[in-house]
Write an enzyme that holds these catalytic residues in place. Structure first.
Site, PDB file in Angstrom:
ATOM      1  N   ASP A   1       0.835  -1.201   0.000  1.00  0.00           N
ATOM      2  CA  ASP A   1       0.000   0.000   0.000  1.00  0.00           C
ATOM      3  C   ASP A   1       0.868   1.248   0.000  1.00  0.00           C
ATOM      4  O   ASP A   1       2.004   1.212  -0.468  1.00  0.00           O
ATOM      5  CB  ASP A   1      -0.954  -0.037   1.201  1.00  0.00           C
ATOM      6  CG  ASP A   1      -2.316   0.551   0.880  1.00  0.00           C
ATOM      7  OD1 ASP A   1      -2.408   1.785   0.803  1.00  0.00           O
ATOM      8  OD2 ASP A   1      -3.270  -0.217   0.691  1.00  0.00           O
TER       9      ASP A   1
ATOM     10  N   HIS B   1      -3.718   6.015   3.488  1.00  0.00           N
ATOM     11  CA  HIS B   1      -4.476   4.831   3.073  1.00  0.00           C
ATOM     12  C   HIS B   1      -3.866   3.552   3.657  1.00  0.00           C
ATOM     13  O   HIS B   1      -4.575   2.695   4.202  1.00  0.00           O
ATOM     14  CB  HIS B   1      -4.493   4.774   1.543  1.00  0.00           C
ATOM     15  CG  HIS B   1      -5.386   3.728   0.961  1.00  0.00           C
ATOM     16  ND1 HIS B   1      -4.959   2.450   0.672  1.00  0.00           N
ATOM     17  CD2 HIS B   1      -6.692   3.774   0.578  1.00  0.00           C
ATOM     18  CE1 HIS B   1      -5.953   1.758   0.147  1.00  0.00           C
ATOM     19  NE2 HIS B   1      -7.027   2.538   0.071  1.00  0.00           N
TER      20      HIS B   1
ATOM     21  N   SER C   1     -11.120  -1.401  -0.348  1.00  0.00           N
ATOM     22  CA  SER C   1      -9.819  -1.212   0.299  1.00  0.00           C
ATOM     23  C   SER C   1      -9.867  -1.626   1.755  1.00  0.00           C
ATOM     24  O   SER C   1      -8.852  -2.053   2.320  1.00  0.00           O
ATOM     25  CB  SER C   1      -9.396   0.257   0.216  1.00  0.00           C
ATOM     26  OG  SER C   1      -8.798   0.559  -1.001  1.00  0.00           O
TER      27      SER C   1
END
Length: 562
Positions: free
Chosen positions: A149, A187, A339
């Site tokens: 990520d 994120h 996600s």
């Protein structure tokens, strides 16, 4: 719910068909979508795997003018797009040669964003997947999970004690060598906490497992979060090569063929690869990865989230709406998307695996699939896949798997014949040393030799579900019949279990399984087992005495897990 054997058969057939016919299909067309999948001026090209070596050599030579890098692990080339050609034109010029399995853009991919949904400032998803019931059984140990990520805030109070050294894929540099795994985007930190934020520590919130080891794999070069297909694949391969057992990607690009190639490499290393289905409410009916678990999202109503992709290409679902998790700077907040559902599923798979480390990747996947809550209507499996993950049922199934335990003999003696050489230690393992017995003549049978071994079980016999007996033997001449016998404590006699050919050269060990229905009479109340093995030359073919060599005699017991 899908049958795993049929599902896999369909996937294998589909992959084989694709590999053979890629160049025969209609021209491919590649279009970029700003902020989701953007061209980089480079391609990922893989030669067909079913062509001969001469054809593979031609395929490689054809790429030389454009070749930038090569990955031997997956037989993939990173190639620049020739000047004056588009990605689509270059791909089709290669595929028409019938030498390549695929030629796809080396996309710049982006973290899958959160749709505009209402916020729920609590971890409602733990109730949906029965996390609390699972934690009554197991809270997670130090199995290594990896998130490919934007990086991770490694100093976050709910993550700091769980971190293991990671990797910066754009720079191709391990963290221990100075690779930057920090998270300028946020994120990746949220994804990491979904799977494994430390639980029961008086701080913040809890991941699906409380004590996993988290490996940060940074695949984004900057705060925008974009990553190329190459960086994602390289990061995932580095993770499995450095000990990760469950690896997840919460990025776009799920339907690209190199995702399956990466998944196959990870599975060959005994690990699991998960990938987000996407937030575009798209029907992923055109593919079904064999070695990648594709994860869709559900909402608080335990139905498909409105944004989640669906269809044949989606294997499982997990909660993905307003999922609270860790954010940079020691903070917390909610986010939504596949996600989030993907690391939640990563956490469930890791919890299953850590509850029974004896499992392999295929077993973990099967348990994950078969314990899903089936949310779809009968006959609608192509929409729902296996259903929504269930942490409690998964852990319960995993700890109930029978656990093998080797039991070696604690005594051995000649049963018939006379000992030439050997001792107890010589029948424990095949190591070149053998327990050797000379035959004696029996007028009713012929020439016979054999030994008896005694075993003591280490656990209560009532918990035993299966007994596996292994014997490996040789004889000094041909045409000898080997026999395996077990002592019947009810009758006080030996029962014949199996006959097998014995030759002057050692063959494969003979294995006999006794299931739960046949066990009781062969185990004493104190857990003792007696076995005998004999070599026999029938009277009608008697040709003088021979020696019977026993290289191995052992048990494998299978008990229900605790």
């Amino acid at each position: 719910m899908r049958s795993i054997s049929i599902h896999k058969a369909i996937m294998v057939s589909a992959m084989a068909f694709t590999a053979v016919t890629a160049s025969l299909a209609a021209d491919v067309v590649y279009k970029e979508v700003k902020g989701q999948k953007e061209f980089t001026g480079t391609m990922i090209v893989r030669p067909r795997q079913d062509i001969n070596s001469a054809a593979k050599l031609r395929a490689r030579k054809k790429l030389n003018p454009y070749r930038l890098r090569y990955y031997v692990e997956t037989d993939e080339f990173i190639c620049k797009v020739p000047s004056g050609q588009t990605e689509t034109e270059f791909a089709n010029s290669l595929l028409k040669s019938r030498l390549y399995q695929y030629a796809q853009p080396n996309w710049k991919l982006y973290p899958i964003g959160a749709p505009n949904d209402p916020l729920y400032p609590n971890q409602w998803h733990h109730g949906a997947i029965k996390s609390t019931q699972a934690w009554d059984l197991h809270t997670g140990t130090d199995i290594v999970l990896a998130v490919t990520d934007t990086g991770v805030d490694t100093k976050h109070p709910d993550l700091i004690d769980l971190m293991v050294p990671g990797y910066n894929s754009p720079d191709d540099k391990a963290e221990v060598d100075g690779g930057d795994v920090s998270d300028p985007n946020g994120h990746g930190t949220h994804v990491a906490g979904c799977a494994g934020a430390q639980g029961d520590n008086g701080v913040g919130l809890a991941g699906v497992g409380w004590n996993f080891k988290i490996m940060p794999i940074r695949v984004a070069a900057d705060a925008g979060g974009g990553a190329t297909s190459e960086w994602l694949a390289r990061g995932a391969r580095w993770a499995v090569d450095n000990g990760a057992k469950v690896i997840s990607a919460s990025y776009s690009g799920v339907d690209d063929p190199n995702v399956e190639t990466t998944g196959a490499y990870i599975r060959s290393k005994g690990a699991i690869y998960m990938y987000a289905a996407g937030n575009d409410n798209r029907n992923l009916g055109g593919f079904d990865h064999q070695n990648v678990i594709v994860v869709g999202a559900t909402d608080q109503g335990d139905v498909k989230a409105g944004f989640s992709a669906y269809g044949r290409g989606v294997d499982i679902y997990a909660p993905g709406v307003n999922i609270w998790s860790t954010t940079p700077g020691g903070n917390y907040g909610p986010s939504s998307g596949t996600s989030m559902s993907t690391p939640v599923a990563n956490g469930v798979a890791s919890l299953i695996w850590s509850s029974n480390p004896n499992l392999d990747a295929d077993q973990v996947q099967q348990i994950l699939y078969e314990t899903c809550e089936d949310l779809g209507e009968p006959g609608n499996d192509d929409y729902w896949g296996w259903g929504r993950v269930d942490a409690y049922e998964g852990v319960l199934r995993a700890i109930s798997i029978e656990e093998p335990e080797k039991v070696l003999p604690n005594a051995a003696a000649v049963f018939v014949g006379s000992l030439i050489d050997g001792a107890l230690a010589n029948i424990i393992d095949v190591d070149g040393e053998r327990y050797t017995v000379l035959t004696e003549y029996d007028p009713n049978l012929g020439d016979v030799a054999g030994l008896e071994a005694q075993f003591q079980l280490n656990r209560v016999p009532d918990e035993l579900t299966r007994l596996e007996i292994t014997v490996a033997a040789q004889a000094s001449m041909k045409y000898v019949t080997g026999m395996l016998w077990a002592y019947n404590w009810d009758t006080g006699r030996y029962d014949h279990l199996k006959s097998f050919a014995v030759n002057p050269t050692l063959g494969n060990p003979v294995v006999v399984n006794l299931d739960e229905n046949r066990l009781a009479k062969y185990i004493s109340v104190s857990g003792q087992v007696r076995l005998a093995t004999r070599g026999l030359m029938p009277l009608r073919r008697r040709a003088g005495s021979f020696t019977y060599f026993v290289d191995q005699l052992q048990l494998i017991t299978y008990f229900k897990g605790n």
